[in-house]
Design an enzyme around this catalytic site. Structure first.
Site, PDB file in Angstrom:
ATOM      1  N   PRO A 139       0.757  -1.032   0.032  1.00  9.49           N
ATOM      2  CG  PRO A 139      -0.736  -1.491   1.766  1.00  9.49           C
ATOM      3  CD  PRO A 139       0.575  -1.911   1.295  1.00  9.49           C
ATOM      4  CE  LYS A 190      -3.279  -5.467   1.083  1.00  9.46           C
ATOM      5  NZ  LYS A 190      -3.035  -6.426   0.306  1.00  9.46           N
ATOM      6  CB  ILE A 238      -1.621  -5.981  -4.122  1.00 10.89           C
ATOM      7  CG1 ILE A 238      -0.341  -5.615  -4.874  1.00 10.89           C
ATOM      8  CG2 ILE A 238      -2.060  -7.252  -4.523  1.00 10.89           C
ATOM      9  CD1 ILE A 238       0.731  -6.221  -4.634  1.00 10.89           C
TER      10      ILE A 238
END
Length: 117
Positions: free
Chosen positions: A2, A33, A65
């Site tokens: 990120p 994340k 992602i």
């Protein structure tokens, strides 16, 4: 991986010292994340005008992602916009964030891509 990039006309001296670290933690939480992958890049002191004025404003991009999409982006927007308003004094109607759901094969890391990890 990120990555939040925030461009703003707010001067560097008005950005709290812990803004990068606190923003990274927030991005990690909302995207679920590991913080070890989160990058926050703030470009202060930009020559920017929003609606014909130079009042505090910002434009940003958040790439990740996965963990992005319509319902997630609405929640992320609320959290990030409140955070930026509280810390940088930028009203939510003077900022936008573009969300980019990145393909694993298009993100390089450690000499390879996430598709290969």
């Amino acid at each position: 991986m990120p990555t939040l990039v925030l461009n703003t006309n707010v001067s560097k001296d008005k950005i709290p010292e812990d803004f990068l670290q606190n923003t990274a933690k927030l991005v990690a939480e909302v995207l679920k994340k590991p913080i070890s992958y989160v990058v926050v890049h703030v470009n202060p002191d930009q020559m920017m005008s929003w609606g014909g004025t130079s009042d505090p404003c910002a434009v940003g991009t958040l790439g990740s992602i996965g963990n992005l999409g319509t319902p997630q982006n609405v929640k992320i927007s609320k959290v990030l916009f409140d955070h930026v308003k509280d810390n940088l004094g930028i009203k939510s109607d003077r900022m936008y964030i573009t969300y980019v759901d990145l393909e694993r094969a298009n993100v390089g890391y450690m000499g390879t891509t996430f598709a290969d990890m």
